[in-house]
Design an enzyme around this catalytic site. Structure first.
Site: not given
Ligand code: ZN
Length: 458
Positions: A44, A248, A265, A276, A355, A359, A366, A389, A393, A417, A419
């Site tokens: 809870d 991710h 990131d 971002d 990718h 976005h 997003h 971005e 890789y 990366r 961004e």
């Molecule tokens: Zn992003």
């Protein structure tokens, strides 16, 4: 919260104007927007509440257990907000509530009712609509009311010729509005970008051999909170060494080693809007020659993609600009061979760049809004905010082995990366995250750059 503000930095009049536009678009329809559910992490124990983006966009109201009903067809009660009642006992546990009595004056809606009355009231409120904008499967209480209204329309409507027969996703109207940010939203997004940039800079300062990825995460997120952000807009990624290639990666549980790269990131959520940023830095403050080669390619892709952002430019062209630079770079690095156009057609870059480049960014990280219509990429317009971005890789490094080792590609284990958040302006673009550099020398100079009072030693 000021008297004329429904939410910090957002005047009541702004939400009223947004509702006016939606009511106009609704015509003879209605819209039902429930608050986000209260979520539990375990048992809870509740997660900190985050208001629903659509309900916030049209009201500035951030309490749970609320539903906004907009009635384009009606002459009165065109905007009705259902909210929780005042309750001294409950408020002692979970904080103060506005209550229905004060909602119309504070939020400018036509009327307010008790949340508990939703089931009784909703079918009647929707009876005159020809369609209902409502998202199925999200909120049981509101959905029962909508379903009742549909059933009533099917039975009574046969004789009376009224009532909703169609359910439409509210995004059909709201996504397009949210895609174009107004001045207040742009101010909030500048603040979110700036907080993110400052906090990631502090995170980069914490980077060093032997330091845990989690310590960098803590530094970044502390930086968000210190600057008044409500917290991370999404789980912070601190991926060092081979973890940089997991897109991710959020465990952040590895100790960084000299010679590694670390990819950060992260994004602050401030006044409901998201920043971002991604930056990749060498753990010991200096890129190896292989790392520097790959970094320069990704940075070139970022530069070209940012430069492509301008009003009237198809969204897809930003991705194409990055893609061109990445594929040319992969050819120069000897990773791909051939002509860049045909390589792109064959998607030869996908193992290294799986990718997309961008976005939308806004209330959601997003953010909403279509990228294409009928297969045709949409044109950028002033007020739209997108990320840029690009990344490269090279996974496949076995644990324990080092980047640049004889086994496999000289780039194995490298993940980079970069961004930025970019606002489309009348004249072109504004990089909202420009205060955090991207150049290889400038960014690696930030590793361990801020001297703490204790004179932290590495
Ligand atoms: Zn992003």
């Amino acid at each position: 919260m000021g008297g004329s503000e429904a939410f910090e930095g957002f005047p009541k009049a702004l939400f009223k104007e947004r509702r006016r536009r939606v009511l106009e678009e609704l015509g003879s329809g209605a819209m039902v927007l429930p608050a986000a559910p209260i979520l539990h992490r375990t048992g809870d124990s509740e997660l900190r509440y985050r208001a629903d983006s659509e309900l916030f966009y049209l009201t500035g109201f951030t309490e749970p257990e609320a539903v906004l009903v907009l009635r384009g067809f009606a002459d009165e009660d065109r905007s009705v907000l259902f909210v929780r009642p005042r309750d001294d006992k409950a408020e002692r546990w979970t904080g103060s509530r506005v209550g229905p009595e004060r909602v119309p004056s504070l939020y400018g809606v036509d009327s307010a009712r008790m949340f508990a009355q939703l089931g009784d009231c909703l079918p009647a409120l929707l009876a005159g609509a020809d369609r209902v904008f409502f998202r199925i499967g999200r909120d049981g209480a509101a959905e029962r009311g909508v379903v009742q209204a549909l059933e009533a329309a099917r039975t009574k409507g046969q004789r009376e010729g009224t009532g909703p027969r169609t359910v439409v996703d509210p995004g059909e109207i709201l996504d397009e509005l949210r895609l174009r940010k107004d001045a207040k939203e742009i101010a909030a997004m500048r603040a979110a970008a700036s907080v993110t940039a400052a906090a990631v800079r502090e995170g980069i300062d914490r980077v060093g051999p032997g330091i845990g990825e989690w310590e960098v995460e803590a530094e970044v997120e502390a930086g968000f909170r210190r600057r008044g952000a409500s917290g991370p807009a999404f789980p912070t990624i601190v991926g060092s060494g081979p973890n940089a290639c997991t897109l991710h990666y959020v465990l952040n549980s590895r100790r960084m080693e000299a010679g590694d790269l670390v990819l950060i990131d992260a994004g602050a959520e401030r006044r409901m809007y998201s920043g971002d940023i991604s930056r990749t830095v060498p753990v010991s403050g200096r890129f190896s020659s292989e790392q520097a080669d790959v970094y320069r390619v990704v940075e070139e892709a970022r530069t070209r993609a940012v430069a492509a952002v301008a009003p009237g430019v198809p969204f897809e062209k930003v991705h194409r600009a990055a893609l061109g630079a990445l594929v040319e770079g992969l050819i120069e690095l000897g990773v791909l061979a051939g002509d860049s156009q045909s390589l792109i057609e064959k998607k030869a870059q996908e193992p290294y760049f799986p990718h997309r480049t961008s976005h939308w960014l806004g209330l959601d990280t997003h953010d909403v809004g279509s990228y294409a219509k009928d297969g045709v990429s949409r044109s950028l317009e002033p007020g739209m905010v997108l990320t840029v971005e690009p990344g490269l890789y090279f996974p496949g490094l076995t644990p324990g082995s080092k980047p640049g080792s004889k086994k496999g590609s000289p780039f194995a284990g490298i993940g980079i990366r970069i961004e930025d958040d970019v606002l489309v302006t009348e004249g072109g673009r504004e990089v909202l995250t420009a205060e955090l550099p991207t150049g290889p020398d400038e960014i690696s100079a930030l590793v361990g750059a801020i001297r703490t009072p204790k004179g932290r030693k590495r």
